[in-house]
Design an enzyme around this catalytic site. Structure first.
Site, PDB file in Angstrom:
ATOM      1  N   ASP A 197       0.823  -1.167   0.007  1.00  0.00           N
ATOM      2  CA  ASP A 197       0.044   0.025   0.219  1.00  0.00           C
ATOM      3  C   ASP A 197       0.818   1.318   0.041  1.00  0.00           C
ATOM      4  O   ASP A 197       1.739   1.542   0.738  1.00  0.00           O
ATOM      5  CB  ASP A 197      -0.803  -0.095   1.372  1.00  0.00           C
ATOM      6  CG  ASP A 197      -1.904   1.038   1.244  1.00  0.00           C
ATOM      7  OD1 ASP A 197      -1.925   1.954   0.414  1.00  0.00           O
ATOM      8  OD2 ASP A 197      -2.794   0.613   2.007  1.00  0.00           O
ATOM      9  N   HIS A 216      -0.432   4.536  -0.226  1.00  0.00           N
ATOM     10  CA  HIS A 216      -1.072   5.753   0.295  1.00  0.00           C
ATOM     11  C   HIS A 216      -0.340   6.644   1.274  1.00  0.00           C
ATOM     12  O   HIS A 216      -0.377   6.121   2.502  1.00  0.00           O
ATOM     13  CB  HIS A 216      -2.494   5.548   0.855  1.00  0.00           C
ATOM     14  CG  HIS A 216      -3.409   5.171  -0.408  1.00  0.00           C
ATOM     15  ND1 HIS A 216      -3.431   3.756  -0.663  1.00  0.00           N
ATOM     16  CD2 HIS A 216      -4.242   5.746  -1.323  1.00  0.00           C
ATOM     17  CE1 HIS A 216      -4.334   3.573  -1.586  1.00  0.00           C
ATOM     18  NE2 HIS A 216      -4.876   4.876  -2.048  1.00  0.00           N
TER      19      HIS A 216
HETATM   20  C1  B12 Z   1      -4.783   9.971  -3.323  1.00  0.00           C
HETATM   21  C2  B12 Z   1      -5.271   8.680  -3.154  1.00  0.00           C
HETATM   22  C3  B12 Z   1      -4.307   7.689  -4.170  1.00  0.00           C
HETATM   23  C4  B12 Z   1      -2.947   8.217  -4.739  1.00  0.00           C
HETATM   24  C5  B12 Z   1      -2.103   7.859  -3.415  1.00  0.00           C
HETATM   25  C6  B12 Z   1      -1.043   8.830  -3.421  1.00  0.00           C
HETATM   26  C7  B12 Z   1      -0.061   8.832  -2.362  1.00  0.00           C
HETATM   27  N1  B12 Z   1       1.066   8.479  -2.787  1.00  0.00           N
HETATM   28  O1  B12 Z   1      -0.535   9.054  -1.363  1.00  0.00           O
HETATM   29  C8  B12 Z   1      -2.830   6.984  -5.812  1.00  0.00           C
HETATM   30  C9  B12 Z   1      -3.351   7.504  -6.971  1.00  0.00           C
HETATM   31  C10 B12 Z   1      -1.344   6.472  -6.028  1.00  0.00           C
HETATM   32  C11 B12 Z   1      -3.929   5.993  -5.233  1.00  0.00           C
HETATM   33  C12 B12 Z   1      -3.672   4.520  -5.664  1.00  0.00           C
HETATM   34  C13 B12 Z   1      -4.626   3.582  -5.405  1.00  0.00           C
HETATM   35  N2  B12 Z   1      -5.762   3.712  -4.519  1.00  0.00           N
HETATM   36 CO1  B12 Z   1      -6.349   5.325  -3.912  1.00  0.00          CO
HETATM   37  N3  B12 Z   1      -6.948   6.923  -2.999  1.00  0.00           N
HETATM   38  C14 B12 Z   1      -6.542   8.011  -2.804  1.00  0.00           C
HETATM   39  C15 B12 Z   1      -7.676   8.990  -2.232  1.00  0.00           C
HETATM   40  C16 B12 Z   1      -8.314   9.812  -3.076  1.00  0.00           C
HETATM   41  C17 B12 Z   1      -7.361   9.806  -1.004  1.00  0.00           C
HETATM   42  C18 B12 Z   1      -6.204   9.229   0.106  1.00  0.00           C
HETATM   43  C19 B12 Z   1      -5.871  10.351   0.950  1.00  0.00           C
HETATM   44  O2  B12 Z   1      -4.653  10.645   0.832  1.00  0.00           O
HETATM   45  N4  B12 Z   1      -6.431  10.705   1.873  1.00  0.00           N
HETATM   46  C20 B12 Z   1      -6.234  11.756   2.694  1.00  0.00           C
HETATM   47  C21 B12 Z   1      -5.886  11.152   3.856  1.00  0.00           C
HETATM   48  C22 B12 Z   1      -5.262  12.106   5.137  1.00  0.00           C
HETATM   49  O3  B12 Z   1      -6.684  10.282   4.686  1.00  0.00           O
HETATM   50  P1  B12 Z   1      -6.457   8.576   4.981  1.00  0.00           P
HETATM   51  O4  B12 Z   1      -5.523   8.287   4.072  1.00  0.00           O
HETATM   52  O5  B12 Z   1      -7.690   8.112   4.934  1.00  0.00           O
HETATM   53  O6  B12 Z   1      -5.755   8.655   6.343  1.00  0.00           O
HETATM   54  C23 B12 Z   1      -6.529   9.043   7.812  1.00  0.00           C
HETATM   55  C24 B12 Z   1      -7.589   8.175   8.188  1.00  0.00           C
HETATM   56  O7  B12 Z   1      -7.834   7.013   7.412  1.00  0.00           O
HETATM   57  C25 B12 Z   1      -6.990   7.573   9.366  1.00  0.00           C
HETATM   58  N5  B12 Z   1      -5.823   6.726   9.244  1.00  0.00           N
HETATM   59  C26 B12 Z   1      -5.289   6.237   8.330  1.00  0.00           C
HETATM   60  N6  B12 Z   1      -4.408   5.356   8.452  1.00  0.00           N
HETATM   61  C27 B12 Z   1      -4.422   4.958  10.049  1.00  0.00           C
HETATM   62  C28 B12 Z   1      -3.723   4.166  10.854  1.00  0.00           C
HETATM   63  C29 B12 Z   1      -4.372   4.124  12.265  1.00  0.00           C
HETATM   64  C30 B12 Z   1      -3.530   3.228  13.063  1.00  0.00           C
HETATM   65  C31 B12 Z   1      -5.311   5.163  12.446  1.00  0.00           C
HETATM   66  C32 B12 Z   1      -5.705   5.138  13.998  1.00  0.00           C
HETATM   67  C33 B12 Z   1      -5.854   6.124  11.732  1.00  0.00           C
HETATM   68  C34 B12 Z   1      -5.287   5.994  10.412  1.00  0.00           C
HETATM   69  O8  B12 Z   1      -6.155   8.795   9.674  1.00  0.00           O
HETATM   70  C35 B12 Z   1      -5.717   9.493   8.568  1.00  0.00           C
HETATM   71  C36 B12 Z   1      -5.814  10.981   9.000  1.00  0.00           C
HETATM   72  O9  B12 Z   1      -6.792  11.420   9.151  1.00  0.00           O
HETATM   73  C37 B12 Z   1      -8.490   7.918  -1.499  1.00  0.00           C
HETATM   74  C38 B12 Z   1     -10.053   8.283  -1.410  1.00  0.00           C
HETATM   75  C39 B12 Z   1     -10.293   9.013  -0.496  1.00  0.00           C
HETATM   76  N7  B12 Z   1     -11.006  10.136  -0.484  1.00  0.00           N
HETATM   77  O10 B12 Z   1      -9.948   8.627   0.871  1.00  0.00           O
HETATM   78  C40 B12 Z   1      -8.461   6.517  -2.448  1.00  0.00           C
HETATM   79  C41 B12 Z   1      -8.524   5.126  -2.057  1.00  0.00           C
HETATM   80  C42 B12 Z   1      -7.928   5.039  -0.535  1.00  0.00           C
HETATM   81  N8  B12 Z   1      -7.843   4.355  -2.984  1.00  0.00           N
HETATM   82  C43 B12 Z   1      -8.298   3.536  -3.369  1.00  0.00           C
HETATM   83  C44 B12 Z   1      -7.696   2.217  -4.158  1.00  0.00           C
HETATM   84  C45 B12 Z   1      -8.464   0.938  -4.353  1.00  0.00           C
HETATM   85  C46 B12 Z   1      -6.665   2.683  -4.733  1.00  0.00           C
HETATM   86  C47 B12 Z   1      -5.710   1.567  -5.629  1.00  0.00           C
HETATM   87  C48 B12 Z   1      -6.023   0.181  -5.320  1.00  0.00           C
HETATM   88  C49 B12 Z   1      -6.266   1.854  -6.970  1.00  0.00           C
HETATM   89  C50 B12 Z   1      -7.738   2.494  -7.363  1.00  0.00           C
HETATM   90  N9  B12 Z   1      -8.564   1.831  -7.978  1.00  0.00           N
HETATM   91  O11 B12 Z   1      -7.614   3.693  -7.120  1.00  0.00           O
HETATM   92  C51 B12 Z   1      -4.310   2.183  -5.487  1.00  0.00           C
HETATM   93  C52 B12 Z   1      -3.413   1.482  -4.650  1.00  0.00           C
HETATM   94  C53 B12 Z   1      -2.149   1.865  -4.921  1.00  0.00           C
HETATM   95  C54 B12 Z   1      -1.389   1.322  -3.929  1.00  0.00           C
HETATM   96  N10 B12 Z   1      -0.286   0.298  -4.069  1.00  0.00           N
HETATM   97  O12 B12 Z   1      -1.358   1.569  -2.697  1.00  0.00           O
HETATM   98  C55 B12 Z   1      -9.665   3.140  -2.424  1.00  0.00           C
HETATM   99  C56 B12 Z   1      -9.638   2.217  -1.438  1.00  0.00           C
HETATM  100  C57 B12 Z   1     -10.819   1.164  -1.726  1.00  0.00           C
HETATM  101  C58 B12 Z   1     -10.830   0.535   0.042  1.00  0.00           C
HETATM  102  N11 B12 Z   1     -10.238   0.568   0.922  1.00  0.00           N
HETATM  103  O13 B12 Z   1     -12.021   0.243   0.122  1.00  0.00           O
HETATM  104  C59 B12 Z   1      -9.910   4.384  -2.118  1.00  0.00           C
HETATM  105  C60 B12 Z   1     -10.883   4.900  -0.718  1.00  0.00           C
HETATM  106  C61 B12 Z   1     -10.682   5.032  -3.274  1.00  0.00           C
HETATM  107  C62 B12 Z   1     -11.970   4.691  -3.335  1.00  0.00           C
HETATM  108  N12 B12 Z   1     -13.066   4.840  -2.627  1.00  0.00           N
HETATM  109  O14 B12 Z   1     -11.983   3.625  -4.207  1.00  0.00           O
HETATM  110  N13 B12 Z   1      -4.906   6.520  -4.217  1.00  0.00           N
END
Ligand code: B12
Lengths: 138, 460
Positions: A16, A18
């Site tokens: 992963d 992200h």
């Molecule tokens: C940007 C993004 C990408 C970028 C990542 C760039 C990078 N290097 O960071 C790129 C384009 C590369 C990408 C690729 C992929 N992505 Co993407 N991506 C996103 C997106 C739009 C935003 C993620 C993000 O940065 N969010 C902002 C941060 C701040 O939020 P966060 O990561 O969720 O973290 C917060 C909380 O979740 C929490 N949290 C996170 N980790 C932890 C851990 C602990 C212990 C705790 C307590 C809390 C916690 O706290 C964080 C801060 O508030 C999301 C959709 C979304 N809106 O979330 C999809 C999303 C995460 N991606 C998804 C997917 C499927 C992929 C891909 C597999 C391909 C695809 N179909 O898009 C690939 C996987 C690549 C890989 N090998 O990892 C899905 C995941 C689906 C699922 N899990 O059900 C999402 C949800 C989009 C969707 N709705 O389909 N992605």
């Protein structure tokens, strides 16, 4: 001195990459007074364990965003026990499974896997900090 | 007086190089048998006599030596996690030119203590824990080491929070316990320079005497370092140059011997390709690795196993049977030299296999991760694909008629695209066998050493 700070290991597990949430959590825990041993993205289970051993960390925070959380996170508790880390605190969060599965189900599944706390996607980092301080008795 | 004598007390031969630092030329080289068991001066005098026959009598204003005599500087490295502090300790020891007898992780047990006692290391490097990290294991290991029943110098380079305690424990049983900075102050942060320096100073104070090298003291000003450290130093100088003399930039050095193959790289090794994430322990800029199973004689059978008959046979364009027959021959008689065209071909192929495998183990690797957006890469170790210079040194390479063929094993190969080997390097040969000497000379006259290496280490 920074050496007396409680250490926590942080990383995004499996294949992963992200990276954004990881930076936010790193910032939140550092500001809250922890020393964050941040392993970044693409972290194999083994590296979480090795890092915790060498740095004497008190908790491991595992993130999984891309939907393969269940596969990637399984077995980490067993690995900790095997390596002498025993019942070190394990937190997990992110988007742990694909799509909109009922969270209660996800929660109990990860608790069964040996995680101490399991978080929903919308969780605020501040809440996680409060939980960790509580769990560590700080 | 501008004449300086540089000596390499090797395991078999004592090699000497006389240089004129004003004219920046090699006046002559010669060798004698290394005679540590009796009096180190015997072999040295023999070499000097041979030298004077060529050059006439010379007077030297300075005489410096390095040594890998009597088995080299034998060390054991101890850490906590095998991939982390134990690996960091190992790299520090290798960088200091040591011969690693063993690397130990986690809590030492009684069997391992027995094993260490039998390995008879001359220095033990004790690491474990990042600063403020794990304390118990390094203290446990310090206590265990006091039960060795041997007085061996120990260098403590672990968690600073308990380093003084570890030193105190060790002093109960050892006379020489030295403390230095942690080899891994923070997770995944490598800090091996202080440990390297400390190893060198303990070598100077203790080991030189213990090995009987001090008998040369009346003649030699200083035996300053183990030979591999001198080669590493020379490689660094040749790469970086000095303030006044430009270097060649990133480079690698390959030294094939009868028993081992050493590889050195002077390069940062950052990713050269896009979309690459770095993982694992950071790499030292000046890195040395040693392969105990890759060599041309003592290790011929081990090489055969590691490389496989097919690889060597393919390189030689011969059958696997030809290769096997020759390997058996040279292992049985280590003095054996190729007698016909077929044997000559196998010999080159074996050298090429040593180079190829040793370089593959030295360089980083690229792992491909497939995502729905295409592939991403994870790099572990150094990316040396942009390195433009590969230098060959050591008896096997420089005495060979086609050294370049042997060195070609260092280059990138399409059959192993994940290995980050130099893509299109040029090959230089240390024809006069002066690298170790230039490392020594570089201690005093770095500019001269760089210029002389640029002059004498030539295209193969
Ligand atoms: C940007 C993004 C990408 C970028 C990542 C760039 C990078 N290097 O960071 C790129 C384009 C590369 C990408 C690729 C992929 N992505 Co993407 N991506 C996103 C997106 C739009 C935003 C993620 C993000 O940065 N969010 C902002 C941060 C701040 O939020 P966060 O990561 O969720 O973290 C917060 C909380 O979740 C929490 N949290 C996170 N980790 C932890 C851990 C602990 C212990 C705790 C307590 C809390 C916690 O706290 C964080 C801060 O508030 C999301 C959709 C979304 N809106 O979330 C999809 C999303 C995460 N991606 C998804 C997917 C499927 C992929 C891909 C597999 C391909 C695809 N179909 O898009 C690939 C996987 C690549 C890989 N090998 O990892 C899905 C995941 C689906 C699922 N899990 O059900 C999402 C949800 C989009 C969707 N709705 O389909 N992605």
């Amino acid at each position: 001195m920074e050496n007396n700070k409680v250490k926590v290991v942080l990383g995004v597990i499996g294949a992963d990459c992200h990276a954004v949430g990881n930076k936010i959590l790193n910032y939140a825990f550092t500001s809250a007074g922890f020393e964050v041993v941040n392993l970044g993205v693409l972290v194999p289970q083994e590296e979480f364990v090795n890092a915790a051993i060498e740095t004497d960390a008190k908790a491991i925070l595992v993130a999984s965003l891309y939907g393969h959380g269940e596969i990637d996170c399984r077995g980490l508790r067993e690995r900790c026990r095997e390596s002498g880390l025993g019942d070190i605190l394990l937190y997990v969060g992110g988007n742990l499974v694909v799509g909109k599965t009922d969270f209660a189900e996800v929660h109990s599944k990860f608790i069964e896997m040996g995680y101490d706390r399991v978080y929903e996607p919308g969780i605020l980092p501040d809440q996680v900090v409060i939980d960790l301080k509580n769990d560590l008795g700080l | 007086m501008n004449h300086i004598l540089l000596i390499d007390f090797g395991s078999t031969y004592t090699k000497i190089t006389a240089v004129d630092i004003e004219k920046e030329i090699v006046l002559g080289t010669a060798r004698g048998i290394t005679t540590v068991e009796t009096d180190i001066m015997n072999g040295l005098n023999q070499a000097i006599e041979a030298l004077f026959l060529k050059t006439g009598k010379l007077k030297f204003s300075k005489v410096l030596g390095c040594s890998s005599a009597a088995g080299g500087l034998k060390m054991v490295a101890v850490g906590l996690v095998p991939e982390l502090t134990a690996e960091a300790a190992k790299r520090a020891a290798l960088g200091a030119g040591a011969k690693i007898m063993g690397v130990y992780g986690n809590e030492l047990n009684e069997y391992e203590i027995e094993e260490i006692a039998q390995l008879q290391p001359e220095i033990i490097l004790l690491a474990g824990g990042t600063n403020g990290g794990n304390k118990e294991v390094i203290l446990h290991n310090a206590r265990m080491l006091t039960t060795l029943g041997k007085d061996i110098p120990v260098i403590v380079a672990g968690n600073k929070s308990v380093a003084p305690q570890a030193v105190k424990i060790l002093l109960e049983a050892m006379t020489e316990v030295v403390h230095t900075e942690n080899v891994m102050p923070k997770l995944n942060e490598l800090n091996i320079e202080p440990a390297r320096e400390t190893i060198r100073s303990v070598f100077l104070r203790r080991i030189v005497e213990a090995k009987g090298l001090n008998k040369a003291n009346q003649f030699v000003d200083d035996v300053v370092m183990p030979t591999p450290a001198a080669v590493l130093k020379a490689a660094e100088l040749l790469s970086k140059g000095t303030e006044y003399e430009s270097g060649l930039g990133d480079l690698m050095v390959v030294d094939i011997g009868g028993a081992t193959t050493d590889v050195y790289s002077i390069a940062k090794g950052d990713p050269t390709k896009t979309n690459v994430a770095l993982r694992g322990l950071p790499e030292p800029f000046a890195k040395r690795t040693v392969e105990g199973d890759l060599g041309m004689r003592y290790s011929a059978t081990a090489l055969f196993k590691a490389a496989g008959a097919k690889r060597i046979a393919d390189y030689a364009n011969l059958s696997a049977e030809d290769v096997e027959a020759y390997v058996e021959k040279v292992e049985a008689n280590i003095e054996y030299l190729p007698q016909n065209e077929v044997e000559e071909k196998v010999e080159i192929a074996m050298g090429k296999a040593c180079t190829s495998l040793a370089v593959e183990r030295h360089v980083g690797q690229l792992e491909t991760i497939f995502t729905c957006f295409g592939s991403a890469f994870v790099q572990k170790g150094k990316d040396l694909s942009d390195v433009k210079t590969v230098v060959g040194t050591g008896g096997v390479i420089i005495h060979h008629e086609q050294p370049k063929e042997i060195l070609k094993g260092a280059a990138y190969s399409e059959s192993t695209p994940e290995m980050l080997k130099p893509e299109c390097p040029k090959y230089l040969i240390d024809e006069e066998y002066i690298m170790a000497s230039m490392g020594l000379l570089g201690e005093v006259y770095p500019d001269v050493a760089v210029r002389m290496m640029k002059k004498y280490i030539v295209r193969g």
